[in-house]
Write a protein that holds these residues in place. Structure first.
Motif, PDB file in Angstrom:
ATOM      1  N   PHE A  64      29.145  26.835  24.273  1.00 25.05           N
ATOM      2  CA  PHE A  64      30.020  27.984  24.524  1.00 25.05           C
ATOM      3  C   PHE A  64      29.431  29.184  23.791  1.00 25.05           C
ATOM      4  O   PHE A  64      29.699  29.416  22.616  1.00 25.05           O
ATOM      5  N   THR A  65      28.619  29.938  24.511  1.00 24.26           N
ATOM      6  CA  THR A  65      27.882  31.064  23.954  1.00 24.26           C
ATOM      7  C   THR A  65      28.526  32.385  24.386  1.00 24.26           C
ATOM      8  O   THR A  65      29.378  32.390  25.282  1.00 24.26           O
ATOM      9  N   PRO A  66      28.150  33.501  23.764  1.00 23.94           N
ATOM     10  CA  PRO A  66      28.711  34.784  24.202  1.00 23.94           C
ATOM     11  C   PRO A  66      28.544  34.980  25.710  1.00 23.94           C
ATOM     12  O   PRO A  66      27.476  34.711  26.264  1.00 23.94           O
ATOM     13  N   GLY A  67      29.624  35.386  26.347  1.00 25.93           N
ATOM     14  CA  GLY A  67      29.636  35.546  27.804  1.00 25.93           C
ATOM     15  C   GLY A  67      30.162  34.326  28.536  1.00 25.93           C
ATOM     16  O   GLY A  67      30.422  34.378  29.735  1.00 25.93           O
ATOM     17  N   SER A  68      30.363  33.211  27.819  1.00 29.78           N
ATOM     18  CA  SER A  68      30.950  32.018  28.448  1.00 29.78           C
ATOM     19  C   SER A  68      32.425  32.277  28.703  1.00 29.78           C
ATOM     20  O   SER A  68      33.108  32.900  27.893  1.00 29.78           O
ATOM     21  N   PHE A  69      32.911  31.776  29.823  1.00 30.03           N
ATOM     22  CA  PHE A  69      34.286  32.014  30.255  1.00 30.03           C
ATOM     23  C   PHE A  69      34.819  30.731  30.877  1.00 30.03           C
ATOM     24  O   PHE A  69      34.142  30.112  31.703  1.00 30.03           O
ATOM     25  N   ARG A  70      36.015  30.322  30.475  1.00 27.41           N
ATOM     26  CA  ARG A  70      36.623  29.106  31.035  1.00 27.41           C
ATOM     27  C   ARG A  70      38.100  29.329  31.310  1.00 27.41           C
ATOM     28  O   ARG A  70      38.794  29.962  30.531  1.00 27.41           O
ATOM     29  N   ARG A  71      38.527  28.753  32.420  1.00 23.42           N
ATOM     30  CA  ARG A  71      39.959  28.596  32.680  1.00 23.42           C
ATOM     31  C   ARG A  71      40.275  27.168  32.325  1.00 23.42           C
ATOM     32  O   ARG A  71      39.553  26.256  32.694  1.00 23.42           O
ATOM     33  N   SER A  72      41.354  26.979  31.593  1.00 24.68           N
ATOM     34  CA  SER A  72      41.695  25.635  31.162  1.00 24.68           C
ATOM     35  C   SER A  72      43.159  25.594  30.757  1.00 24.68           C
ATOM     36  O   SER A  72      43.923  26.502  31.083  1.00 24.68           O
ATOM     37  N   ARG A  73      43.504  24.580  30.038  1.00 27.62           N
ATOM     38  CA  ARG A  73      44.826  24.432  29.447  1.00 27.62           C
ATOM     39  C   ARG A  73      44.691  24.565  27.949  1.00 27.62           C
ATOM     40  O   ARG A  73      43.755  24.063  27.346  1.00 27.62           O
ATOM     41  N   THR A  74      45.634  25.246  27.343  1.00 26.59           N
ATOM     42  CA  THR A  74      45.762  25.264  25.897  1.00 26.59           C
ATOM     43  C   THR A  74      47.121  24.634  25.653  1.00 26.59           C
ATOM     44  O   THR A  74      48.144  25.235  25.950  1.00 26.59           O
ATOM     45  N   ALA A  75      47.094  23.399  25.180  1.00 27.29           N
ATOM     46  CA  ALA A  75      48.264  22.535  25.192  1.00 27.29           C
ATOM     47  C   ALA A  75      48.656  22.415  26.663  1.00 27.29           C
ATOM     48  O   ALA A  75      47.837  21.992  27.461  1.00 27.29           O
ATOM     49  N   GLN A  76      49.834  22.824  27.063  1.00 30.49           N
ATOM     50  CA  GLN A  76      50.207  22.738  28.478  1.00 30.49           C
ATOM     51  C   GLN A  76      50.280  24.108  29.143  1.00 30.49           C
ATOM     52  O   GLN A  76      50.917  24.265  30.181  1.00 30.49           O
ATOM     53  N   VAL A  77      49.618  25.090  28.565  1.00 34.01           N
ATOM     54  CA  VAL A  77      49.665  26.453  29.081  1.00 34.01           C
ATOM     55  C   VAL A  77      48.355  26.790  29.794  1.00 34.01           C
ATOM     56  O   VAL A  77      47.274  26.606  29.226  1.00 34.01           O
TER      57      VAL A  77
ATOM     58  N   TRP B  89      34.634  35.479  36.023  1.00 34.33           N
ATOM     59  CA  TRP B  89      34.667  34.552  37.141  1.00 34.33           C
ATOM     60  C   TRP B  89      35.844  33.607  36.969  1.00 34.33           C
ATOM     61  O   TRP B  89      35.905  32.839  36.000  1.00 34.33           O
ATOM     62  N   MET B  90      36.804  33.664  37.897  1.00 34.87           N
ATOM     63  CA  MET B  90      37.983  32.801  37.821  1.00 34.87           C
ATOM     64  C   MET B  90      37.878  31.597  38.753  1.00 34.87           C
ATOM     65  O   MET B  90      38.350  30.514  38.434  1.00 34.87           O
ATOM     66  N   SER B  91      37.297  31.795  39.940  1.00 30.78           N
ATOM     67  CA  SER B  91      37.131  30.728  40.917  1.00 30.78           C
ATOM     68  C   SER B  91      36.134  31.229  41.963  1.00 30.78           C
ATOM     69  O   SER B  91      35.727  32.388  41.911  1.00 30.78           O
ATOM     70  N   PRO B  92      35.749  30.391  42.932  1.00 27.43           N
ATOM     71  CA  PRO B  92      34.745  30.833  43.910  1.00 27.43           C
ATOM     72  C   PRO B  92      35.128  32.086  44.701  1.00 27.43           C
ATOM     73  O   PRO B  92      34.251  32.739  45.271  1.00 27.43           O
ATOM     74  N   ASP B  93      36.418  32.431  44.718  1.00 25.79           N
ATOM     75  CA  ASP B  93      36.814  33.640  45.457  1.00 25.79           C
ATOM     76  C   ASP B  93      37.709  34.564  44.624  1.00 25.79           C
ATOM     77  O   ASP B  93      38.447  35.370  45.163  1.00 25.79           O
TER      78      ASP B  93
ATOM     79  N   LYS C 224      31.194  32.579  33.730  1.00 24.97           N
ATOM     80  CA  LYS C 224      30.742  33.669  32.861  1.00 24.97           C
ATOM     81  C   LYS C 224      31.665  34.879  32.978  1.00 24.97           C
ATOM     82  O   LYS C 224      32.467  34.997  33.895  1.00 24.97           O
ATOM     83  N   ILE C 225      31.502  35.783  32.013  1.00 26.47           N
ATOM     84  CA  ILE C 225      32.168  37.073  32.039  1.00 26.47           C
ATOM     85  C   ILE C 225      31.097  38.123  31.793  1.00 26.47           C
ATOM     86  O   ILE C 225      30.208  37.928  30.964  1.00 26.47           O
ATOM     87  N   SER C 226      31.157  39.185  32.545  1.00 25.08           N
ATOM     88  CA  SER C 226      30.237  40.310  32.396  1.00 25.08           C
ATOM     89  C   SER C 226      31.006  41.436  31.711  1.00 25.08           C
ATOM     90  O   SER C 226      31.938  41.990  32.288  1.00 25.08           O
ATOM     91  N   VAL C 227      30.639  41.731  30.461  1.00 24.71           N
ATOM     92  CA  VAL C 227      31.357  42.723  29.658  1.00 24.71           C
ATOM     93  C   VAL C 227      30.464  43.942  29.438  1.00 24.71           C
ATOM     94  O   VAL C 227      29.306  43.799  29.045  1.00 24.71           O
ATOM     95  N   VAL C 228      31.021  45.107  29.702  1.00 24.32           N
ATOM     96  CA  VAL C 228      30.349  46.375  29.426  1.00 24.32           C
ATOM     97  C   VAL C 228      31.342  47.251  28.675  1.00 24.32           C
ATOM     98  O   VAL C 228      32.507  46.894  28.514  1.00 24.32           O
ATOM     99  N   GLU C 229      30.897  48.396  28.221  1.00 27.37           N
ATOM    100  CA  GLU C 229      31.768  49.261  27.421  1.00 27.37           C
ATOM    101  C   GLU C 229      33.030  49.687  28.174  1.00 27.37           C
ATOM    102  O   GLU C 229      34.113  49.767  27.601  1.00 27.37           O
TER     103      GLU C 229
END
Length: 188
Positions: free
Chosen positions: A134-147, A67-71, A56-61
């Motif tokens: 994938f709802t508002p506030g959902s956050f993922r680290r992944s690959r976009t093509a090979q990036v 959240w990127m990983s457990p640490d 998730k991502i917590s967004v405020v003004e």
């Protein structure tokens, strides 16, 4: 002194979705114990946001915490405040096993908006972008093509993508190709 610019310098493309350079964004990588009271307090002071749950991502003004990983968190702050906020975090976390690093100029930041935005992203990333998942506030680290990239959904229905600056122009081209008007698949 030179003026900072993004890797794609305001580029835009409109097709089945609008792809645009989202401009300069203050970004801080914060590593540490995400359950630590001191870290949670420092994140709130720096961004105004709470430490988010996994995925998730917590967004405020005033900013955001993702959240990127457990640490690890990615903190979003105004670009002009990133250096000072990084120093404030380091000071607030003295004595903690933590690291704060300003990565603002090492990243590219994009916005994808419009009816075909989910489809654009689904073509290039192995993530379920369906509206039920994938709802508002959902956050993922992944690959976009090979990036390597991180993507999240804003409350307004637009997506944000962060990648390394060194592949920013490639990412813009990749997103633009996926948004080409003749490339519609119609999954979402």
């Amino acid at each position: 002194m030179s003026n900072p610019v993004t890797a794609t310098n305001g580029a835009q493309f409109t097709g089945i979705a609008m792809v645009e350079d989202a401009g300069l964004q203050g970004m801080i990588t914060l590593r540490g114990d995400l359950t630590s009271k001191a870290l949670k307090t420092a994140v709130k002071a720096a961004t105004g946001a709470k430490v988010p749950e996994q995925g998730k991502i917590s967004v405020v003004e005033s900013g955001a915490a993702a959240w990127m990983s457990p640490d690890e968190l990615l903190l979003l702050v105004p670009y002009g405040e990133a250096v000072a906020k990084t120093a404030e975090l380091a000071k607030a976390l003295e004595g903690e096993h933590a690291l704060a690093a300003n990565v603002s100029d090492a990243r590219s930041f994009f916005r994808i908006a419009g009816e075909g935005a989910r489809e654009v992203l689904a073509k290039i990333s192995p993530v379920d972008f369906s509206p039920e998942v994938f709802t508002p506030g959902s956050f993922r680290r992944s690959r976009t093509a090979q990036v390597a990239a991180a993507v999240w959904l804003q409350e307004d229905g637009s997506f944000r993508i962060v990648c390394f600056r060194s592949v920013g122009a490639y990412m813009f081209g990749l997103l633009s190709n996926a948004a080409h008007p003749r490339s519609a698949v119609g999954v979402y």
